[in-house]
Structures are given as structure tokens and as C-alpha cells.
Design an enzyme around this catalytic site. Structure first.
Site, mmCIF file in Angstrom:
data_model
loop_
_atom_site.group_PDB
_atom_site.id
_atom_site.type_symbol
_atom_site.label_atom_id
_atom_site.label_comp_id
_atom_site.label_asym_id
_atom_site.label_seq_id
_atom_site.Cartn_x
_atom_site.Cartn_y
_atom_site.Cartn_z
ATOM 1 C CG HIS A 66 -0.338 0.154 2.184
ATOM 2 N ND1 HIS A 66 -0.307 -1.300 3.192
ATOM 3 C CD2 HIS A 66 0.104 1.256 3.558
ATOM 4 C CE1 HIS A 66 0.639 -0.754 4.368
ATOM 5 N NE2 HIS A 66 0.872 0.399 4.644
ATOM 6 C CB THR A 67 3.896 1.978 1.347
ATOM 7 O OG1 THR A 67 5.193 1.019 0.734
ATOM 8 C CG2 THR A 67 4.018 2.321 2.436
ATOM 9 C CD GLN A 68 6.337 -1.217 -3.431
ATOM 10 O OE1 GLN A 68 5.047 -1.662 -4.883
ATOM 11 N NE2 GLN A 68 6.982 -2.225 -3.511
ATOM 12 C CG ASP A 170 7.990 1.873 2.599
ATOM 13 O OD1 ASP A 170 7.559 2.213 2.200
ATOM 14 O OD2 ASP A 170 8.535 1.606 3.901
#
Lengths: 290, 244
Positions: A66-68, A170
Site C-alpha cells: 500500500h505504500t507503493q 518503500d
């Protein structure tokens, strides 16, 4: 939604429930199994509603992704040098996808007395970066030697931070412009989320690289006066505003000069003109399309 | 064809995208980019030329027209790198650190051959998350002859008489092969593999190569830095290329 054994005691004071002294009850076996890692089954036996444990498990061996991808984002930042200073500009919008979610977010930030940071991309990542820069500033303050990090040093620092997070897969989802005076001379540096870093007399991130930089290439001179620089950057903002869907007519301009240090303007709107023929009738010169 | 049964968020439909019908069909984030650029090096019997274009690109955009791809390690030893600029900077920083350590330990500057091995080792160290860089290591050997080492991103390298790396490689390397053709330094019995061209002609060849590559390769342009390394010192010149 864990079922927990009551841990507080009436001995703590009025309003507390539970046993009279710090003597936590043993968990029942049903409660204990609910505490297994990754399991979010309520101990009452009802269907889980907050987080589906099987979904958590399905990404089990894979890293979280989800950080991508970004969520709340800012658009272009523009920057030019001029005689004796640097000038940055951006709008104040933070979009949530195509929603204009936050309309008064300041994306030009004073870092110290000679440096401004302008940022596009994920706003939460920007706030994280600003926290890191605050820590650096605190270190400078504690040293109490009158020294502070120069623009070039901050640029180097941020380029390493961005590259390091890229190495961890990240990334901090931002395009940054660091602007300031380096030994009295104007300095502009750009860093993006994979660590590509470079310096130039004029810079723009995002859409600005397509729309504003051609204007800069044509009109920019390092020896421009402040008035000329302001006129150029306002024109570039206007052009970006006409064609960048993720922008609003609420801008800020930041300056760094030797005499006045850092100044960031109050938000302002630009006069716009939507009666251009190409706006009214976009296909006028393209016969056969509709 | 019947529509597939509607599936809500079952475990199988989460996770990495596997096809266009998937929930997440957005292309995955990539830690790499190709910022283009071309490097050329020519070794002569008493000189070495190294040159690199200065355009920095991403996709069809130009990021800056003035970004040097040459990096000095010691007085007569340089690295030229094309590819992903963030990796290039990281690699240069690493080599500079190792260079300083080397000088503290050995009390002498690093030779071209020492740097060549060091660069190969550092590239291979990242074999499974490689530096996306295409490198040339250039300098003079102890006899004052030009030396050029050419690399792939994961550290294979070879000493050659001339080489070209980066986005203009496909255009320039065949021309160098044609003009400077030479045996490998490894063939036996050994043949002269260094170019016999006098310095001025070799410089002209390098200039022509960049001007021509700039005509056809969109990632090569703006300007080229040409360094000529001789025992007398390093001479730097820049040549403007087309900015289109």
C-alpha cells in the site's frame, strides 16, 4: 476488537470496573485463541467485521504494497533563479484521486533562513519528510554554534533519504525541489521518489516539467530582475492551471534572497481568461473530428 | 462467453495483479528508471580519451541539459556511467569512499587497474538488486598507455582498446569497431590492440560519433564533455550538440 480480560482495577479509583486489586483474570481458552497473531475473530463467535484475517494472511509472505501508490497528492512545483535569489511557486491543493480534497495545504515550506522546500506527490510523505527536517533543525539548534544546514546540504540529505527508501522498495512518493542560497548564490535542486537528483537554473516537477519548463527555457535568464521573475512564474502558473486538471487557482510564491531571507506569500488567485478560441472551440483547426 | 461469477474480496482476488481483469491493474511501481546518456572511451598508446553526453532524460522528457556523467577518482583515472542516474550517484559515492580508504591504507592514489577491479566487485555485490548503470573505467596504465575497461551492470568487465556504453551504444560502437578495429588484448600470440590513431584524429572521431548519435538518439544531446588524459595532465573540452 480483541476480547481482553479486564486489566484495570477498582483499586485505581472511582469509575473503574474489574477486580478490586491488580489481579488480572486468566483468559478463557476462547479468548486466548482470539489473541493468536493475525486472527481477528471476535470471541463472541460472530462474523468478523473489522479486518478479515484471511485477507491479512493472503499477503502473508508478500511485502505490503500500500505504500507503493499515493493517496493524497499535490501537483507541480515550479522554481527559477534570478539575480540575487530564487523563486518557487505551487498551488495549495491536495487531491484525493480526482477529488479536490484539501484546498489550503501549504506545499512550500521554509526549512531554515536560507532554504525553502517545495513538494509535490503524497502529502503524508511530505509531512514525514518535514518531521525529519525538524529533527535536523533541532540538532542545529542544540549545537548552538550559529551554523545551519545549507541548501546544498539539505539537497544531498534528501536525495540520500529518497534513494534509501527506494532501495527498501518503500518509497516516499514525492518530487521535491530544494531552493535557497548557497554561499550567496542561487541554488535549485530536484529530487524524485527513486532518488534521481539534479540541479539546474530552473526546475519544475510533475506537469510543470511539460508545461512550464519550455517557457522557462525560452524566457529564463539567471540575471532576471525580481519583477521579471515574478511575471515569468505567474505566467507559468497560469499555463499549468489551464491544462493541469489536478490544480486550483490558489497559489503561493516563495522567495529566498540575501537581503530578506525566506518569504512565502499569502495564497492568491491569478486572473484567468477562458475565452481563448482554442478553449471555446477546441476542434476548430481539426476538421473532421467532433 | 459467460461472464465469470462475481467475486468480492476473496483472498484469491487480492494480491499482485495478474491480468487486465484484475482489481489492481495499475502498473507496479518500479525502483528503476533509464535516464539515458552515452559514454565513449578510446585508449591510445600515450593517451586516453573519455567522453560523455550531459543530457538527463526520463521517458520523452528532458530533466536537465547539464548533468555530467564523468567522475574523477584520481588524477588520471575516471569513471563514465550511463543508465539510472540515482544508481550512478550511489555508485560514485561508494567508489569515492573506497578510494579515500584505499589512499589511507596504501598511501598512493588508485591505479586504473585497481579501480577497475573495485568497480567490478562493487557492481557484483549488488548482483540481485543491481545498479542499473553502464560503466567505463578509464585511465592510464603504469606504462602511460591508455586503458579502458568496459562493464555490464552486474560487474562483468574486460580491458579493451575502446568502448561505448549507454543509449547511443548501438549507433556508436559499430563505427568505433570499423575505425579502430583491433584484436582483443587477450588473443595469443598478442597483437597490438590499442588504436594507432594519433590523438587529434581520435578526438575528431569521438566528436563525430557524438554529433552523429545526437542526430538519431533522443537520449544523447545538449552537450558532450571530452576529457583527454595524458601523462602531461587532463585536458577538458565541451562540444555543444543539438538540443532537440
Amino acid at each position: 476488537m480483541f476480547a481482553k480480560a479486564p486489566s484495570h482495577s477498582t483499586a485505581l479509583g472511582p469509575g473503574c470496573a474489574g477486580p478490586p486489586l491488580a489481579n488480572p483474570q486468566q483468559l478463557s481458552s476462547a479468548q486466548a485463541s482470539a489473541h493468536e497473531r493475525g486472527s481477528h475473530q471476535p470471541s463472541c463467535g460472530a462474523a468478523p467485521f473489522a479486518v478479515d484475517a484471511s485477507m491479512l494472511r493472503s499477503t502473508g509472505s508478500q511485502p505490503h504494497k500500500h505504500t507503493q501508490s499515493p493517496y493524497v497528492t499535490g501537483s507541480s512545483v515550479l522554481a527559477i533563479t534570478y539575480a540575487g535569489g530564487v523563486m518557487l511557486a505551487s498551488d495549495t491543493l491536495a487531491s484525493y484521486g480526482s477529488t479536490k480534497r484539501y484546498k489550503s495545504v501549504q506545499r512550500l515550506v521554509k526549512v531554515n533562513d536560507s532554504t525553502v522546500l517545495g513538494a509535490g506527490g503524497e502529502i503524508s510523505d511530505l509531512q514525514f519528510i518535514l518531521n525529519m527536517l525538524d529533527d535536523l533543525k533541532t540538532e542545529d539548534y542544540c549545537a548552538d554554534d550559529g551554523q545551519s544546514l545549507s541548501s546544498q546540504e539539505l539537497y544531498s540529505y534528501l536525495s540520500r533519504v529518497m534513494y534509501n527508501r527506494r532501495n527498501k522498495m518503500d518509497p516516499l512518493w514525492n518530487s521535491l525541489i530544494i531552493a535557497g542560497l548557497e554561499g550567496g548564490k542561487p541554488f535549485l535542486g530536484s529530487v524524485n521518489m527513486i532518488g534521481v537528483a539534479f540541479s539546474d537554473d530552473h526546475l519544475a516537477t510533475g506537469f510543470g516539467n511539460h508545461l512550464a519548463r519550455p517557457l522557462f527555457r525560452k524566457r529564463h535568464r539567471p540575471d532576471m530582475s525580481e519583477e521579471e521573475a515574478t511575471a515569468l512564474i505567474r505566467e507559468a502558473l497560469e499555463v499549468c492551471y489551464y491544462r493541469d486538471k489536478q490544480s486550483i487557482n490558489k497559489f503561493q510564491i516563495a522567495k529566498v534572497t540575501a537581503s530578506e531571507g525566506v518569504s512565502i506569500s499569502e495564497p492568491f488567485a491569478l486572473p484567468t481568461k477562458w475565452e481563448y478560441k482554442a478553449f471555446v472551440d477546441p476542434t476548430r483547426n481539426a476538421v473532421g473530428v467532433w | 462467453m459467460a461472464a465469470p461469477p462475481l467475486q468480492l474480496h476473496t483472498p484469491a482476488s487480492i494480491g499482485p495483479a495478474s491480468g487486465p481483469g484484475d482489481i489492481k491493474s495499475r502498473p507496479a511501481w518500479s525502483p528503476y528508471d533509464d535516464n539515458g546518456g552515452t559514454c565513449v572511451a578510446v585508449a591510445g598508446s600515450d593517451y586516453c580519451i573519455v567522453a560523455a553526453s550531459t543530457r538527463l532524460s526520463t521517458g520523452f522528457s528532458i530533466l536537465t541539459r547539464d548533468c555530467s556523467k564523468l567522475f574523477q577518482i584520481s588524477e588520471q583515472v575516471y569513471i563514465a556511467s550511463a543508465g539510472f542516474q540515482a544508481d550512478i550517484r550511489a555508485l560514485q559515492k561508494m567508489l569515492q569512499t573506497r578510494n579515500v580508504m584505499y589512499q589511507h591504507i596504501h598511501r598512493k592514489p588508485m591505479s586504473a587497474s585497481a579501480l577497475a577491479q573495485l568497480l567490478g566487485n562493487n557492481l557484483y555485490y549488488k548482483r540481485f538488486f543491481p545498479y542499473f548503470t553502464w560503466n567505463l573505467c578509464v585511465g592510464l596504465d603504469p606504462e602511460g598507455k591508455g586503458s579502458v575497461y568496459t562493464y555490464d551492470p552486474v560487474g562483468s568487465f574486460e580491458r579493451v582498446g575502446y568502448s561505448c556504453q549507454g543509449s547511443g551504444k548501438d549507433l556508436i560502437q559499430p563505427v568505433l569497431d570499423n575505425q579502430l578495429k583491433a584484436a582483443s588484448p587477450l588473443v595469443l600470440p598478442s597483437e597490438n590492440w590499442m588504436t594507432a590513431l594519433p590523438l587529434e584524429q581520435a578526438q575528431d572521431l569521438v566528436r563525430d560519433a557524438f554529433v552523429s548519435a545526437g542526430e538519431r538518439d533522443i537520449y544523447t544531446g545538449d552537450c558532450v564533455e571530452i576529457l583527454t588524459i595524458t601523462t602531461g595532465g587532463v585536458h577538458r573540452e565541451t562540444l555543444d550538440l543539438k538540443k532537440d
